[in-house]
Design a protein around this motif. Structure first.
Motif, PDB file in Angstrom:
ATOM      1  N   HIS A 223       0.865  -1.190   0.000  1.00 13.28           N
ATOM      2  CA  HIS A 223       0.000   0.000   0.000  1.00 13.28           C
ATOM      3  C   HIS A 223       0.893   1.229   0.000  1.00 13.28           C
ATOM      4  O   HIS A 223       2.113   1.106   0.061  1.00 13.28           O
TER       5      HIS A 223
ATOM      6  N   HIS B 287       1.448   3.695   2.101  1.00 18.42           N
ATOM      7  CA  HIS B 287       1.988   4.336   3.309  1.00 18.42           C
ATOM      8  C   HIS B 287       3.511   4.450   3.254  1.00 18.42           C
ATOM      9  O   HIS B 287       4.189   3.568   2.735  1.00 18.42           O
TER      10      HIS B 287
ATOM     11  N   ASP C  41      -0.243  -4.115   6.134  1.00 20.42           N
ATOM     12  CA  ASP C  41      -0.805  -3.811   7.455  1.00 20.42           C
ATOM     13  C   ASP C  41      -2.271  -4.232   7.577  1.00 20.42           C
ATOM     14  O   ASP C  41      -2.974  -3.795   8.488  1.00 20.42           O
TER      15      ASP C  41
ATOM     16  N   HIS D 238      -7.557  -0.462   6.077  1.00 17.83           N
ATOM     17  CA  HIS D 238      -6.450   0.164   6.814  1.00 17.83           C
ATOM     18  C   HIS D 238      -5.997   1.415   6.046  1.00 17.83           C
ATOM     19  O   HIS D 238      -5.811   2.479   6.620  1.00 17.83           O
TER      20      HIS D 238
ATOM     21  N   HIS E  19       6.033   1.726   3.688  1.00 19.32           N
ATOM     22  CA  HIS E  19       5.961   0.628   2.718  1.00 19.32           C
ATOM     23  C   HIS E  19       6.405   1.062   1.316  1.00 19.32           C
ATOM     24  O   HIS E  19       6.749   0.225   0.499  1.00 19.32           O
TER      25      HIS E  19
ATOM     26  N   SER F 228       0.308   2.767  12.241  1.00 18.80           N
ATOM     27  CA  SER F 228      -0.159   1.454  11.800  1.00 18.80           C
ATOM     28  C   SER F 228      -1.290   0.911  12.644  1.00 18.80           C
ATOM     29  O   SER F 228      -2.057   0.085  12.180  1.00 18.80           O
TER      30      SER F 228
HETATM   31 ZN   LIG Z   1       0.043   1.120   6.645  1.00 24.36          ZN
END
Ligand SMILES: [Zn+2]
Length: 358
Positions: free
Chosen positions: A64, A66, A185, A166, A69, A349
């Motif tokens: 994803h 974020h 996550d 998420h 990541h 997270s």
């Molecule tokens: Zn995340």
């Protein structure tokens, strides 16, 4: 030689993020760590232990968008010329990272104001968004995948499955041959994932109900025949059905605690958060606690156990006079609420349930 190797990169507040090295053709990284010197050093040291260099990487896939990541994607591509593959919505976010995260930021500021966070607390926490902006980079995606598409990575076929909740761009990468999935996550062993409330990719005119979407996607994952889930933080999950059951019951318990808080009368989301977390957590992580409370209020609103009243200065929530038979995670409340228990949030997270009984 292990075909899948975990490399851990340091990350403030939540200790570390997992970068997964997939040996095989093409040599692949799933997730990258944030764009910090410390994370890059850890990644290069991890590759060196495997007799590899950053320049050898051929493919990068974020689970994803974020920062922890995707933050190093542009750096890795710059050094190695690796291709990037991503789910369509993560590709879109990456291409306009600065613009999209700025939009998330202004949406969240309005959300906090509407739900009772004092201006002084909002101002004191601007660093949360600065951190998100400053530890990532935009990235271009060479292979844009749709939900259900398969890509070859590290000598195996991985099916990309969209699982938003998420974040708006969450995906699973499923190796059906070994019943293994890289899950980012979406489901974590040690902490309960948060569900961020940010503008939907395609605006619907109402606030996204990220927590409801998250739980329904979590149940879809629970129904899959998987042996091992390789997560974005912490250890792999081997009993994903049991863990999803536990997460669902945690939601139920938190819904009950919110209902207990509302016994004292209607309140805004930030005031409700004050019943669930320590004053320090509430004032230092207002975005996370507001997301968390609103997500659970959405579950309770959905069951008509709570009602929302909108005033000029924001929303208040109160217990509904009556309720219809309940169907979602907040149904069938188990036992008495754990009044006085404290929970500690970890940045970005999720909320650390292990600290709940402090
Ligand atoms: Zn995340």
């Amino acid at each position: 030689m292990e075909r899948t190797v975990r490399i851990q990169a340091p990350l403030p507040h939540i200790k570390s993020v997992n970068i997964w090295l997939l040996r095989g053709d093409p040599l692949t990284l799933i997730d990258t760590g944030p764009r910090t010197d410390e994370a890059l050093v850890a990644l290069e040291a991890g590759l060196e232990r495997e007799g590899l260099r950053l320049e050898d990487i051929e493919l990068v896939i974020p689970t994803h968008h974020h920062l922890d990541h995707s933050g190093l994607i542009a750096t890795i591509v710059g050094r190695s010329g690796a291709r990037v593959a991503a789910l369509d919505r993560a590709a879109e976010y990456g291409a306009r990272y600065a613009e999209r995260s700025a939009a998330d930021r202004s949406f969240s500021l309005e959300l906090m104001r509407h739900h009772g966070v004092p201006e002084s607390v909002i101002e004191a926490n601007e660093g949360f968004w600065d951190f998100i902006r400053d530890t990532s980079d935009a990235y271009e995606t060479d292979v844009v995948l749709s939900d259900g598409d398969v890509i070859t990575a590290g000598g195996r076929d991985l099916r990309m499955l969209a699982r938003p909740g998420h974040s708006t761009t969450d995906a699973l990468l499923v190796d059906e041959a070994s019943a293994t999935a890289f899950v980012g996550d979406h489901l974590l062993a040690g902490i309960s994932s948060n569900a961020e409330i940010v503008p939907a990719a395609e605006p619907t005119g109402s606030r996204p109900q990220a927590r409801i979407e998250y739980l329904s996607n979590l149940r879809r994952t629970a129904s899959m025949p998987l042996h091992r889930l390789l997560t974005g933080h912490g250890d792999p999950v081997t009993d994903h059905r049991g863990l999803v059951r536990r997460r669902v019951s945690e939601h139920r318990r938190r819904c009950q605690r919110i209902l207990t808080a509302l016994e004292e009368g209607p309140a805004n989301a930030y005031a409700i958060a004050g019943h669930l977390w320590s004053p320090r957590t509430v004032s230092e992580q207002p975005v996370l606690v507001v997301w968390e409370v609103l997500g659970h209020l959405d579950l309770l609103l959905d069951e008509t156990r709570v009602s929302e009243h909108k005033f000029d200065d924001g929303s208040r929530y109160g217990k509904a006079w009556f309720s219809l038979p309940a169907q979602n995670a907040c149904a069938n409340d188990a036992g008495a609420p754990t009044l006085g228990a404290r929970e500690t949030s970890t940045l970005y997270s999720g909320v650390d349930r292990s600290a709940e009984s402090e």
